[in-house]
Design an enzyme around this catalytic site. Structure first.
Site, short mmCIF file in Angstrom:
data_model
loop_
_atom_site.label_atom_id
_atom_site.label_comp_id
_atom_site.label_asym_id
_atom_site.label_seq_id
_atom_site.Cartn_x
_atom_site.Cartn_y
_atom_site.Cartn_z
N LEU A 112 50.34 4.80 65.80
CA LEU A 112 50.16 3.36 66.02
C LEU A 112 50.70 2.53 64.86
O LEU A 112 50.69 1.30 64.94
CB LEU A 112 48.67 3.03 66.19
CG LEU A 112 48.08 3.12 67.61
CD1 LEU A 112 48.08 4.54 68.12
CD2 LEU A 112 46.65 2.57 67.62
N TYR A 139 61.56 -5.36 65.78
CA TYR A 139 60.39 -4.78 66.47
C TYR A 139 60.80 -4.20 67.82
O TYR A 139 60.55 -3.03 68.11
CB TYR A 139 59.34 -5.87 66.64
CG TYR A 139 58.03 -5.41 67.25
CD1 TYR A 139 57.10 -4.68 66.50
CD2 TYR A 139 57.70 -5.74 68.57
CE1 TYR A 139 55.89 -4.28 67.06
CE2 TYR A 139 56.50 -5.34 69.13
CZ TYR A 139 55.59 -4.62 68.36
OH TYR A 139 54.39 -4.23 68.91
P1 NAD Z 1 47.94 -3.92 63.43
O1 NAD Z 1 48.95 -4.63 62.58
O2 NAD Z 1 46.54 -4.40 63.37
O3 NAD Z 1 47.93 -2.39 63.09
C1 NAD Z 1 49.02 -1.69 62.59
C2 NAD Z 1 48.53 -0.76 61.49
O4 NAD Z 1 49.64 -0.01 61.02
C3 NAD Z 1 47.96 -1.53 60.30
O5 NAD Z 1 46.73 -0.97 59.91
C4 NAD Z 1 49.03 -1.33 59.22
O6 NAD Z 1 48.50 -1.39 57.90
C5 NAD Z 1 49.58 0.01 59.59
N1 NAD Z 1 50.92 0.24 59.09
C6 NAD Z 1 52.00 -0.59 59.16
N2 NAD Z 1 53.05 -0.01 58.57
C7 NAD Z 1 52.65 1.22 58.16
C8 NAD Z 1 53.29 2.28 57.48
N3 NAD Z 1 54.57 2.21 57.10
N4 NAD Z 1 52.57 3.40 57.18
C9 NAD Z 1 51.26 3.48 57.54
N5 NAD Z 1 50.61 2.50 58.18
C10 NAD Z 1 51.30 1.38 58.47
O7 NAD Z 1 48.50 -3.94 64.91
P2 NAD Z 1 47.79 -3.49 66.27
O8 NAD Z 1 47.70 -4.67 67.11
O9 NAD Z 1 46.60 -2.68 65.98
O10 NAD Z 1 48.95 -2.55 66.85
C11 NAD Z 1 48.89 -1.13 66.77
C12 NAD Z 1 50.09 -0.54 67.49
O11 NAD Z 1 50.07 -0.93 68.86
C13 NAD Z 1 51.41 -1.00 66.93
O12 NAD Z 1 52.32 0.08 66.94
C14 NAD Z 1 51.86 -2.07 67.88
O13 NAD Z 1 53.25 -2.16 67.93
C15 NAD Z 1 51.28 -1.56 69.19
N6 NAD Z 1 51.05 -2.65 70.14
C16 NAD Z 1 50.04 -3.55 69.97
C17 NAD Z 1 49.88 -4.58 70.88
C18 NAD Z 1 48.77 -5.60 70.75
O14 NAD Z 1 48.66 -6.48 71.61
N7 NAD Z 1 47.91 -5.53 69.76
C19 NAD Z 1 50.75 -4.69 71.97
C20 NAD Z 1 51.77 -3.77 72.10
C21 NAD Z 1 51.91 -2.75 71.19
#
Ligand code: NAD
Ligand code: UDP
Length: 313
Positions: A75, A147
């Site tokens: 994630l 992205y």
């Molecule tokens: P978020 O930003 O809250 O969580 C992402 C996490 O990844 C964070 O804790 C961040 O510190 C960590 N991170 C970022 N880069 C990193 C790295 N290089 N190494 C280790 N950790 C790293 O976002 P979210 O909303 O929880 O999204 C989680 C996943 O779900 C993402 O991949 C996102 O693309 C995907 N997603 C989320 C949504 C949504 O609506 N929230 C929709 C589509 C896809």
């Protein structure tokens, strides 16, 4: 003796990741949360830190990881435009190098690996709602490309590891999800509108507010993710996970005002570049394969989300 599965969650300190860690612990797994805290926060996982089967590793997944686990949920990636556009090169890296590292680890361990892909792979879609076989309409050089194209390349990598190395993969295309532990300052529509309403500030509608989004409550989404991970090995995805109920951005603004009892007015600002006009999942496949569909209506899910945002006032 009951043997717990060892499950790694990259991005486990983020919004979705922290809910996933919580759920996996509840289901009696050992959880290794790997996060570099770029957009995640200790606040999201503080309530899990005293659990004996929960471990946190501060690590940037663009660098290789050497751990022993049975399953991986990938994630890690900043999810909101403000965050992922802050360092676009790192955003592409986390999707490409990070996925290669997660896949390489899965290959060495013969572990099943889940990828959190996104509706953004459809770009600004010309088909509504979007089924999984729609190939998208993405601008490769726009502000969202780091992205969108990063996530598209991650899907390519997952499917090539599947075909080339017989890896067990699961790819979900996640649509807009909301709930407690969303970032308060991520510029996303749900957080912006709730905070603006709670503070009595004007609600900023970009464009005319006629663009639509579908909003999935986090508990529904996590249930879909777990179900997909537990399907037979021949189910690999991609599978759309999201709520098909479509709302205009203006409707969301009005709902935020009504549910908070706010006196905020609506103001209209320019639409950002490449902002999709409509986005709505076709979840037929998820219904068929997983017997899954969202249960929480927007009005209901907004209430705990509003309570969460109150703690930031
Ligand atoms: P978020 O930003 O809250 O969580 C992402 C996490 O990844 C964070 O804790 C961040 O510190 C960590 N991170 C970022 N880069 C990193 C790295 N290089 N190494 C280790 N950790 C790293 O976002 P979210 O909303 O929880 O999204 C989680 C996943 O779900 C993402 O991949 C996102 O693309 C995907 N997603 C989320 C949504 C949504 O609506 N929230 C929709 C589509 C896809
Ligand atoms: N939006 C808005 N006001 C805001 C924040 C966002 O009108 O204060 C709009 C934005 O232009 C988009 C929709 O709400 O049309 C959803 O934006 P968000 O950034 O939350 O998600 P995404 O565009 O990635 O779906």
């Amino acid at each position: 003796m009951h043997l717990r599965k060892r499950v790694m969650v990259t991005g486990g300190a983020g919004f979705l990741g922290s809910h996933l860690c919580e759920r996996l612990l509840k289901d009696d797994n050992e959880v290794l949360c790997v996060d570099n805290f770029f957009t995640g926060s200790e606040r999201n996982i503080i309530h899990l830190l005293d659990q004996p089967y929960f471990e946190v590793m501060r690590h940037d997944i663009t660098f290789p990881m050497y751990v022993e686990v049975d399953e991986i949920y990938n994630l890690a990636c900043p999810a909101s435009p403000i965050h992922y556009q802050n360092d676009p090169v790192q955003t592409t890296k986390v999707n490409v190098h990070g996925s290669i590292n997660a896949l390489g680890l899965a290959k060495r361990l013969q572990a099943k690996v889940f990828q959190a892909s996104t509706s953004e792979v459809y770009g600004n879609p010309v088909i509504h709602p979007q089924p999984e076989n729609y190939q998208g309409n993405v601008n490769p050089i726009g502000m969202r490309a780091c992205y969108d194209e990063g996530k598209r390349c991650a899907e390519t990598l997952f499917f090539d590891y599947y075909r080339q190395h017989n890896l067990k993969i699961k790819v979900a295309r996640i649509f807009n999800t909301y709930g407690p532990r969303m970032h308060p300052n991520d510029g996303r529509v749900v957080s912006n509108f709730i905070l603006q309403a709670l503070r009595g500030e004007p609600i900023t509608i970009y464009g005319d507010g006629a663009q639509t989004r579908s909003f999935c409550y986090v508990d529904d989404l996590i249930e879909g993710v777990i179900r997909l991970m537990n399907t037979p090995d021949d189910v690999v995805g991609p599978v759309n996970l999201g709520n098909p109920d479509e709302f205009t951005i203006r409707e969301l603004a009005e709902l935020a005002i009504a549910l908070t009892g706010s006196t905020s007015e609506l103001i209209f600002e320019p639409l950002p570049q490449d902002d999709p006009q409509r986005r709505c999942p076709d979840i037929t496949l998820a219904k068929d394969l997983l017997g899954w569909e969202p249960n929480v209506p927007l009005k209901e899910g907004l209430l705990p989300t509003i309570e969460f945002f109150r703690t930031f006032l």
